[in-house]
Design a protein around this motif. Sequence first.
Motif, mmCIF file in Angstrom:
data_model
loop_
_atom_site.group_PDB
_atom_site.id
_atom_site.type_symbol
_atom_site.label_atom_id
_atom_site.label_comp_id
_atom_site.label_asym_id
_atom_site.label_seq_id
_atom_site.Cartn_x
_atom_site.Cartn_y
_atom_site.Cartn_z
ATOM 1 N N GLY A 84 0.808 -1.207 0.000
ATOM 2 C CA GLY A 84 0.000 0.000 0.000
ATOM 3 C C GLY A 84 0.844 1.261 0.000
ATOM 4 N N SER A 91 1.317 7.429 -6.346
ATOM 5 C CA SER A 91 0.105 8.167 -6.698
ATOM 6 C C SER A 91 0.319 9.660 -6.511
ATOM 7 N N HIS A 95 -4.785 13.256 -5.619
ATOM 8 C CA HIS A 95 -5.696 12.121 -5.494
ATOM 9 C C HIS A 95 -5.713 11.578 -4.069
ATOM 10 N N VAL A 99 -8.985 11.309 -1.589
ATOM 11 C CA VAL A 99 -9.521 10.018 -1.142
ATOM 12 C C VAL A 99 -9.389 9.858 0.365
ATOM 13 N N LEU A 354 -14.032 2.967 1.648
ATOM 14 C CA LEU A 354 -12.881 3.215 0.781
ATOM 15 C C LEU A 354 -13.223 2.929 -0.672
ATOM 16 N N ALA A 355 -14.038 1.875 -0.901
ATOM 17 C CA ALA A 355 -14.405 1.518 -2.271
ATOM 18 C C ALA A 355 -15.174 2.641 -2.964
ATOM 19 N N ARG A 357 -14.524 5.749 -2.690
ATOM 20 C CA ARG A 357 -13.610 6.842 -3.010
ATOM 21 C C ARG A 357 -12.504 6.446 -3.988
ATOM 22 N N LEU A 358 -12.236 5.167 -4.097
ATOM 23 C CA LEU A 358 -11.126 4.725 -4.946
ATOM 24 C C LEU A 358 -11.293 5.031 -6.433
ATOM 25 N N THR A 360 -11.630 7.609 -7.791
ATOM 26 C CA THR A 360 -10.882 8.832 -8.086
ATOM 27 C C THR A 360 -9.575 8.508 -8.802
ATOM 28 N N PHE A 361 -8.961 7.381 -8.435
ATOM 29 C CA PHE A 361 -7.711 6.977 -9.064
ATOM 30 C C PHE A 361 -7.943 6.421 -10.464
ATOM 31 N N PHE A 369 -13.602 -1.874 -7.797
ATOM 32 C CA PHE A 369 -13.386 -1.400 -6.437
ATOM 33 C C PHE A 369 -14.556 -1.762 -5.518
ATOM 34 N N LEU A 372 -14.286 -4.708 -3.068
ATOM 35 C CA LEU A 372 -13.338 -4.713 -1.959
ATOM 36 C C LEU A 372 -13.905 -5.310 -0.668
#
Length: 401
Positions: A84, A91, A95, A99, A354-355, A357-358, A360-361, A369, A372
């Motif tokens: 991670g 990254s 971003h 996130v 988190l899924a 917001r991911l 965004t990447f 995502f 997850l």
Amino acid sequence: MTATAQRPTVRTRAWASAAALGWAGIALGFLAFFVALPPLLVRSFVPSVILALIGFAAGAFAVGRGERRLGWWAMVAALAGLAGAIAATESGEGHLKEVVVWGALLAATLRYATPLIFGALGGLFSERSGVINIALEGMMLIGAFFAAWGADVTDSWVGGLVIAVLAGAVFALIHALFAVTLRADQIVSGTALNLLALGISGYLYIDIYGEKGTPDDLPGVPDIHLPIKSVPLLGDIFGQLNLLVWLALALVVITWVVVFRTAGGLRLRSAGENPLAAETAGLSVVRTRYLGVMTSGGLAALGGAFLSIGFVHSFTQNMTAGRGFIALAALIFGRWRPGGALAATLLFGFGSALAQRLPTFSPSGAVLFQALPYVLTLIAVTGVIGRSIAPAALGRPLPRS
């Protein structure tokens, strides 16, 4: 003191030392990832590599000293933290800052975890009494529909919650009838109830609301506003949460007290551990299991109610989307204890938050995502976190009298 008397003390100290190494390795694995995230945003992965290596070594030492579960967990955490951290350093800062907004992320974690908490606590009452309850999904779905319908009919969110709990308990009564009285296979019974709930809720939804759907002004469970908005982080997390979120957290403590510190809880656990001995002592195991399963249905229904009138403020078909199964996995993850189940649901809730917001990447990976939290569920139930010991009589029907 003789040498024989000293041995247990030495072994205890060795085990405690190994456990401490395991926990330290887990903490270092998380720290390796955290330093690469806001607000620290260390843009070199070298510190993360050092922390991860130390955490991995601590886990390996713990395994070597006999603490296998925490040791392996530490090694996995170290590797995951390193992966991670490398991904975070590669990254863009923009971003990452978009996130990883900790206040909003943790508040969303509580919201996503709430239906899972209700479901897991419901499953605890059923399975501690000895009845497998994979029908949590169906009970949550029934609760979601009848909460929306009840709130609409009574024009009150309180009425919606009451009707949802009653509907969930009645639906669970069917499971108890087949599993306890008719001694049917509990897995088959639970699966059938999940399908029945999907059919009943879908039919009633179409029959009552048709294509228009539930009303836009459906009464919803209110949010609780605390005067802590100015407090950094805590204000963002706890300043505005739905009433059912607080109820779910309170029920974790209440469940622990009831199950592990009261005579009723002792009877519940004895029915799931040794029903024959409980019967010999004068306990009605049948009645205890009925009460356990019906309590399970009522609590699971509250989880569904949160989805329909606490979170989304509407009902859609199959809106639980597998959350009942995740709640069951959380219960197993937590070793059939309220505190452990809470930790597991928070983990799955964090995955869901988190899924969201991911993407965004990578907008093209948005659908991927969303998997997850389900991936985390698979990891939990496949034994990565160590084998859980279920109640001894779980799934075993009572012998015919």
